[in-house]
Design an enzyme around this catalytic site. Structure first.
Site, PDB file in Angstrom:
ATOM      1  N   LYS A   1     -27.844 -20.821 -85.793  1.00 33.46           N
ATOM      2  CA  LYS A   1     -26.846 -21.509 -84.977  1.00 33.46           C
ATOM      3  C   LYS A   1     -25.825 -20.553 -84.344  1.00 33.46           C
ATOM      4  O   LYS A   1     -25.686 -19.399 -84.756  1.00 33.46           O
ATOM      5  CB  LYS A   1     -26.174 -22.598 -85.803  1.00 33.46           C
ATOM      6  CG  LYS A   1     -27.181 -23.702 -86.159  1.00 33.46           C
ATOM      7  CD  LYS A   1     -26.506 -24.904 -86.780  1.00 33.46           C
ATOM      8  CE  LYS A   1     -27.535 -26.002 -87.040  1.00 33.46           C
ATOM      9  NZ  LYS A   1     -26.898 -27.203 -87.597  1.00 33.46           N
TER      10      LYS A   1
ATOM     11  N   THR B   1     -28.018 -29.673 -96.484  1.00 36.15           N
ATOM     12  CA  THR B   1     -27.456 -29.726 -95.133  1.00 36.15           C
ATOM     13  C   THR B   1     -25.938 -29.604 -95.156  1.00 36.15           C
ATOM     14  O   THR B   1     -25.353 -28.928 -94.313  1.00 36.15           O
ATOM     15  CB  THR B   1     -27.861 -31.055 -94.445  1.00 36.15           C
ATOM     16  OG1 THR B   1     -29.279 -31.122 -94.425  1.00 36.15           O
ATOM     17  CG2 THR B   1     -27.337 -31.135 -93.038  1.00 36.15           C
TER      18      THR B   1
ATOM     19  N   ASN C   1     -23.662 -25.347 -90.065  1.00 33.07           N
ATOM     20  CA  ASN C   1     -24.256 -25.065 -91.374  1.00 33.07           C
ATOM     21  C   ASN C   1     -25.256 -23.899 -91.328  1.00 33.07           C
ATOM     22  O   ASN C   1     -26.132 -23.806 -92.148  1.00 33.07           O
ATOM     23  CB  ASN C   1     -24.889 -26.322 -91.962  1.00 33.07           C
ATOM     24  CG  ASN C   1     -26.015 -26.876 -91.129  1.00 33.07           C
ATOM     25  OD1 ASN C   1     -26.383 -26.325 -90.099  1.00 33.07           O
ATOM     26  ND2 ASN C   1     -26.568 -27.991 -91.571  1.00 33.07           N
TER      27      ASN C   1
ATOM     28  N   HIS D   1     -30.999 -24.366 -88.812  1.00 35.79           N
ATOM     29  CA  HIS D   1     -31.781 -25.605 -88.813  1.00 35.79           C
ATOM     30  C   HIS D   1     -33.179 -25.281 -89.299  1.00 35.79           C
ATOM     31  O   HIS D   1     -33.689 -24.186 -89.063  1.00 35.79           O
ATOM     32  CB  HIS D   1     -31.866 -26.171 -87.389  1.00 35.79           C
ATOM     33  CG  HIS D   1     -32.921 -27.225 -87.229  1.00 35.79           C
ATOM     34  ND1 HIS D   1     -32.695 -28.541 -87.552  1.00 35.79           N
ATOM     35  CD2 HIS D   1     -34.214 -27.138 -86.825  1.00 35.79           C
ATOM     36  CE1 HIS D   1     -33.809 -29.227 -87.337  1.00 35.79           C
ATOM     37  NE2 HIS D   1     -34.746 -28.402 -86.894  1.00 35.79           N
TER      38      HIS D   1
END
Length: 154
Positions: A14, A97, A121, A124
């Site tokens: 991310k 998650t 987080n 993915h």
């Protein structure tokens, strides 16, 4: 499934992780140390249309707008990973998650170490063969005409 059969999964590193070279190096090292092969990868900046397509299943949920906005905020890395039991192994490495849960229940997981919040987080990972197939095709439409067979072989 035999131990020699490999599968594919989609991984996204991310945007906030790409801004932290140390975290990015650590995650990539963990990928290699856990015997994944990176079949294809690219750095992209997701536009709103692509983010809405990718996260369509979450439309209407309280976090949807925040998630789409974050994922479009700056570049991220998208990878197709391959190894035996790729989906489960990658998700195991990620941890829960919810970052706060990961910190307590899986302190050595990627999300515990590099996640900042539920939206931020760190990474993915596809949750099933069907999701992996759909997600890989979103980011790599020309990747491999045999992706479905690669995902399901064995």
């Amino acid at each position: 499934m035999s131990t020699t059969t490999t599968t594919l999964t989609l991984a996204i590193i991310k945007p906030h992780v790409l801004k932290n070279p140390f975290a990015l190096r650590c995650i990539k090292r963990a990928i290699k140390e856990n015997h994944f092969t990176i079949r294809i990868q690219k750095t992209i900046r997701m536009d709103e249309k692509l983010a809405e397509k990718f996260y369509a299943e979450h439309k209407g949920r309280f976090f949807y707008n925040r998630l789409v906005e974050f994922m479009c905020s700056s570049p991220m890395e998208v990878l197709v990973l391959e190894r035996f039991d790729a989906i489960n192994k990658w998700r195991e490495m990620l941890g829960p998650t919810k970052t706060f849960k990961a910190v307590y229940s899986h302190p050595d997981s990627i999300r515990a170490l590099y996640g900042l919040s539920d939206t931020r987080n760190a990474c993915h990972g596809s949750d099933s063969i069907e999701s992996a197939l759909k997600e890989i095709r979103i980011f790599f439409p020309d990747f491999n005409s045999h992706v479905k067979e690669d995902l399901q072989k064995g």
